[in-house]
Design an enzyme around this catalytic site. Sequence first.
Site, PDB file in Angstrom:
ATOM      1  N   PHE A   1      -5.855   9.204  -3.705  1.00 14.38           N
ATOM      2  CA  PHE A   1      -4.578   8.730  -4.238  1.00 14.38           C
ATOM      3  C   PHE A   1      -4.227   7.439  -3.524  1.00 14.38           C
ATOM      4  O   PHE A   1      -4.192   7.405  -2.294  1.00 14.38           O
ATOM      5  CB  PHE A   1      -3.442   9.732  -3.990  1.00 14.38           C
ATOM      6  CG  PHE A   1      -2.083   9.169  -4.349  1.00 14.38           C
ATOM      7  CD1 PHE A   1      -1.506   9.474  -5.565  1.00 14.38           C
ATOM      8  CD2 PHE A   1      -1.400   8.311  -3.493  1.00 14.38           C
ATOM      9  CE1 PHE A   1      -0.258   8.941  -5.913  1.00 14.38           C
ATOM     10  CE2 PHE A   1      -0.161   7.769  -3.836  1.00 14.38           C
ATOM     11  CZ  PHE A   1       0.407   8.095  -5.048  1.00 14.38           C
ATOM     12  N   GLU A   2      -3.962   6.415  -4.311  1.00  7.32           N
ATOM     13  CA  GLU A   2      -3.428   5.177  -3.745  1.00  7.32           C
ATOM     14  C   GLU A   2      -2.633   4.488  -4.835  1.00  7.32           C
ATOM     15  O   GLU A   2      -3.051   4.505  -5.997  1.00  7.32           O
ATOM     16  CB  GLU A   2      -4.552   4.192  -3.373  1.00  7.32           C
ATOM     17  CG  GLU A   2      -5.415   4.564  -2.202  1.00  7.32           C
ATOM     18  CD  GLU A   2      -6.515   3.518  -1.922  1.00  7.32           C
ATOM     19  OE1 GLU A   2      -6.738   3.198  -0.759  1.00  7.32           O
ATOM     20  OE2 GLU A   2      -7.147   3.039  -2.882  1.00  7.32           O
ATOM     21  N   ILE A   3      -1.497   3.903  -4.465  1.00  6.78           N
ATOM     22  CA  ILE A   3      -0.844   2.936  -5.338  1.00  6.78           C
ATOM     23  C   ILE A   3      -0.790   1.671  -4.509  1.00  6.78           C
ATOM     24  O   ILE A   3      -0.234   1.684  -3.405  1.00  6.78           O
ATOM     25  CB  ILE A   3       0.566   3.394  -5.764  1.00  6.78           C
ATOM     26  CG1 ILE A   3       0.474   4.690  -6.581  1.00  6.78           C
ATOM     27  CG2 ILE A   3       1.255   2.300  -6.586  1.00  6.78           C
ATOM     28  CD1 ILE A   3       1.813   5.253  -7.028  1.00  6.78           C
TER      29      ILE A   3
ATOM     30  N   HIS B   1     -10.053   1.251   3.982  1.00  9.56           N
ATOM     31  CA  HIS B   1      -8.744   0.790   3.486  1.00  9.56           C
ATOM     32  C   HIS B   1      -7.668   0.974   4.563  1.00  9.56           C
ATOM     33  O   HIS B   1      -6.826   0.101   4.773  1.00  9.56           O
ATOM     34  CB  HIS B   1      -8.324   1.578   2.249  1.00  9.56           C
ATOM     35  CG  HIS B   1      -9.101   1.226   1.018  1.00  9.56           C
ATOM     36  ND1 HIS B   1      -8.807   1.782  -0.220  1.00  9.56           N
ATOM     37  CD2 HIS B   1     -10.152   0.404   0.813  1.00  9.56           C
ATOM     38  CE1 HIS B   1      -9.661   1.298  -1.117  1.00  9.56           C
ATOM     39  NE2 HIS B   1     -10.479   0.459  -0.515  1.00  9.56           N
TER      40      HIS B   1
ATOM     41  N   TYR C   1       0.842  -1.187   0.000  1.00 13.37           N
ATOM     42  CA  TYR C   1       0.000   0.000   0.000  1.00 13.37           C
ATOM     43  C   TYR C   1       0.886   1.249   0.000  1.00 13.37           C
ATOM     44  O   TYR C   1       1.809   1.361   0.814  1.00 13.37           O
ATOM     45  CB  TYR C   1      -0.908   0.001   1.235  1.00 13.37           C
ATOM     46  CG  TYR C   1      -2.009   1.046   1.185  1.00 13.37           C
ATOM     47  CD1 TYR C   1      -3.216   0.785   0.539  1.00 13.37           C
ATOM     48  CD2 TYR C   1      -1.829   2.294   1.778  1.00 13.37           C
ATOM     49  CE1 TYR C   1      -4.214   1.751   0.488  1.00 13.37           C
ATOM     50  CE2 TYR C   1      -2.830   3.263   1.724  1.00 13.37           C
ATOM     51  CZ  TYR C   1      -4.016   2.984   1.077  1.00 13.37           C
ATOM     52  OH  TYR C   1      -5.005   3.946   1.020  1.00 13.37           O
TER      53      TYR C   1
END
Length: 378
Positions: free
Chosen positions: A278-280, A315, A221
């Site tokens: 925003f998440e990668i 999350h 994450y």
Amino acid sequence: MPVISSTQRKPILVSLVVFILVIVFFLSPYQSTSIAPSSVPPKNVVPHEFVMPPDEEQFKEPAWKNTTRAKAAFVILTRNSELDDLRKTIQQLEARFNSKFNYPYVFLNDEPFTDEFKELTSGLTKAETKYGLIPQEHWGYPEWIDVEKADKLRHKMGKDGILYGDNLSYRHMCRFESGFFFRHPLMLEYEFYWRVEPSVEFFCDLDYDPFLYMKENNKKYGWTISLLEYESTIPTLWETTKKFMKEYPQYIPENNLIDLISNNGGGSYNLCHFWSNFEIGDLKFLRSPEYTAYFEYLDRAGGFFYERWGDAPVHSIAVGMFLNQSEVHFFNDIGYKHAPFMHCPISRELQKKCHCDAGENFDFTESSCMRKWISVTE
Ligand SMILES: Nc1nc2c(ncn2[C@@H]2O[C@H](COP(=O)(O)OP(=O)(O)OP(=O)(O)O)[C@@H](O)[C@H]2O)c(=O)[nH]1
Ligand SMILES: *[C@@H]1O[C@H](CO)[C@@H](O)[C@H](O)[C@H]1NC(C)=O
Ligand SMILES: *[C@@H]1O[C@H](CO)[C@@H](O)[C@H](O)[C@H]1NC(C)=O
Ligand SMILES: *[C@@H]1O[C@H](CO)[C@@H](O)[C@H](O)[C@H]1NC(C)=O
Ligand SMILES: [Mg+2]
């Protein structure tokens, strides 16, 4: 009269040219400070100064020239009406990163995308663009929800002035981002995702591949902004989470990041969450048995509809319960803004690739959880 034959003329011309070149060389400013790596270094000078250029970096191949790519995509949940905001975002993302790396885009919508939307988004990139419709069962009430009760509680939250309190589509959106985007048929071939929303901005050139970075360093994450959630949107989320942890102890590892989301060892939630616009991330994590069990547990409890549970706290709590420190990455080098907050790297070294104002960096303001992150991970 001496006659110079054509065969005699050539050597004379060649000597003349050589003579001129020698003169030019000795008069030139380079003659005394030879920079050719192969030249013999003069006495009293450390040889490696001549062999190594002062800045090694500039001689390295840019990372994108290596054609190895991760199985990854941008994922963008959006409406046709947000086309112009999204084009602005995509053009920045392409300029900062993706025109070099060419990762595909997956656009998702609860209504079919228009031809205009498809043409004006695909036109901004050389990469593949895919457009998916969300199946009904991922954007609607599950059968166990009491719709009348949900309506009543929603209107009440609206009257109480809670942000998006009386907004049903917002709830479908939060539930979809919590439990379903990674199960959409268009996403199944990918291992990593980068979530993008219309209107967000990117300020820093990214010259390496963050997906490969995640993969090669066993990161699950990645985030850029963390902040506090509105408590009134999640009154029973933590109680529900605690019950889950009690029922599924086998999913909760010893050295997790619970201290990131709780100031008292799990007693209560400190409202810290990663801002999920925003998440990668690693899709395997969201598809894992533990995350699946957690989402289903929350979904059964009904808080996506009876309250207004956001995908960001969901999350983030999952990250805190299931992952350890080395599996979570803070992308400090990704200058990013989703109004009204911006992460802008403050170090001079990183600033060299950015155009954001470090003075407006959100990280060390009151509502940010950056200090918590630092105290837990250092
Ligand atoms: N297709 C579709 N997408 C939606 C819907 N509601 C929200 N989205 C998308 O879901 C993401 C989050 O929604 P936003 O409205 O930006 O929610 P937010 O970021 O919490 O709130 P803002 O501060 O208004 O940006 C965005 O990418 C939206 O485009 C919807 O009803 N249909
Ligand atoms: C290209 O990248 C991959 C993945 O990082 C790496 O394994 C490989 O060695 C790289 N190739 C070259 C030529 O650098
Ligand atoms: C619901 O929230 C969305 C943002 O996700 C917003 O665009 C929309 O206008 C809101 N609808 C209502 C009825 O407030
Ligand atoms: C974190 O968890 C991974 C397993 O996913 C493990 O390989 C790694 O050693 C752990 N690291 C720490 C610091 O506990
Ligand atoms: Mg948004």
